[in-house]
Design a protein around this motif. Structure first.
Motif, short mmCIF file in Angstrom:
data_model
loop_
_atom_site.label_atom_id
_atom_site.label_comp_id
_atom_site.label_asym_id
_atom_site.label_seq_id
_atom_site.Cartn_x
_atom_site.Cartn_y
_atom_site.Cartn_z
N PRO A 1 -9.73 11.83 -6.25
CA PRO A 1 -9.97 12.57 -5.40
C PRO A 1 -11.50 12.68 -4.90
CG PRO A 1 -8.83 13.96 -6.97
CD PRO A 1 -9.06 12.32 -7.46
N GLU A 2 -12.38 12.13 -5.53
CA GLU A 2 -13.85 11.97 -5.11
C GLU A 2 -13.86 10.83 -4.24
OE1 GLU A 2 -12.87 12.42 -8.37
OE2 GLU A 2 -13.78 11.13 -9.75
N ASP A 3 -12.85 10.14 -3.92
CA ASP A 3 -12.96 9.08 -3.19
C ASP A 3 -12.59 9.27 -1.74
OD1 ASP A 3 -11.46 6.91 -5.67
OD2 ASP A 3 -13.53 6.96 -4.95
N THR A 4 -12.20 10.73 -1.48
CA THR A 4 -11.77 11.24 -0.30
C THR A 4 -13.20 11.28 0.68
OG1 THR A 4 -10.21 12.64 -1.13
CG2 THR A 4 -11.24 13.30 1.02
N ALA A 5 -12.93 10.56 1.91
CA ALA A 5 -14.19 10.60 2.70
C ALA A 5 -13.65 9.68 4.11
CB ALA A 5 -15.41 9.85 2.11
N LEU A 6 -14.59 9.76 5.15
CA LEU A 6 -14.45 9.13 6.22
C LEU A 6 -15.25 7.58 5.89
CD1 LEU A 6 -13.37 8.84 9.12
CD2 LEU A 6 -15.75 9.72 9.86
N TYR A 7 -14.29 6.59 5.91
CA TYR A 7 -14.98 5.32 5.60
C TYR A 7 -15.43 4.34 6.85
CZ TYR A 7 -13.59 5.48 0.77
OH TYR A 7 -13.52 6.39 -0.57
N TYR A 8 -16.46 3.78 6.76
CA TYR A 8 -17.09 3.26 7.95
C TYR A 8 -17.03 1.70 7.59
CZ TYR A 8 -18.36 7.88 9.92
OH TYR A 8 -18.13 9.01 10.36
N CYS A 9 -16.86 0.79 8.42
CA CYS A 9 -17.26 -0.47 8.55
C CYS A 9 -18.61 -0.54 9.11
CB CYS A 9 -16.35 -1.35 9.10
SG CYS A 9 -16.41 -2.67 9.66
N ALA A 10 -19.43 -1.52 8.60
CA ALA A 10 -20.98 -1.50 9.43
C ALA A 10 -21.35 -2.91 9.36
CB ALA A 10 -22.05 -0.63 8.52
#
Length: 127
Positions: A87-96
């Motif tokens: 659950p702590e991996d829940t996030a908006l994931y960005y490529c940069a």
């Protein structure tokens, strides 16, 4: 112009897996370090992983052993295989795209500066 577009996010149960992709265009992909950064709702950004043009990788301690970063320099695409999601991996994931790197071969997290970001893909880990 430089474009980064993430895909592959979604809703997954704890313990499940997802594979994120980042399609890059407008620059010589193989010449750049690339990175994944995530941002949980209401919190600051958190570095997840990075990879250089030759395939050398680094991971945040929070994802080490569970996530695998890779890239295909012919397809101009970067990936993040995420296993044993929590659950702590829940996030908006960005490529940069990485503009400057320090400490890549040193203990601790590398110091990365970014110049281009994708719009992000949402990952939600919940039962």
């Amino acid at each position: 112009q430089v474009q980064l577009v993430e895909s592959g996010g979604g809703l997954v149960q704890p313990g499940g897996s997802l594979r994120l992709s980042c399609a890059a265009s407008g620059f010589t992909f193989s010449a750049y370090y690339m990175s994944w950064v995530r941002q949980p709702s209401g919190k600051g950004p958190e570095w997840v992983s990075a990879i250089n043009g030759g395939g050398s990788t680094r991971y945040a301690d929070s994802v080490k052993g569970r996530f695998t970063i890779s890239r295909d320099n012919f397809e101009n695409t970067m990936y993040l295989q995420m296993n044993d999601l929590k659950p702590e991996d829940t996030a908006l994931y960005y490529c940069a795209r990485v503009d400057a790197v320090q400490g890549w071969d040193m203990p601790g997290d590398p110091d990365l500066k970014y110049d281009y970001w994708g719009p992000g893909t949402q990952v939600t880990v919940s039962s």
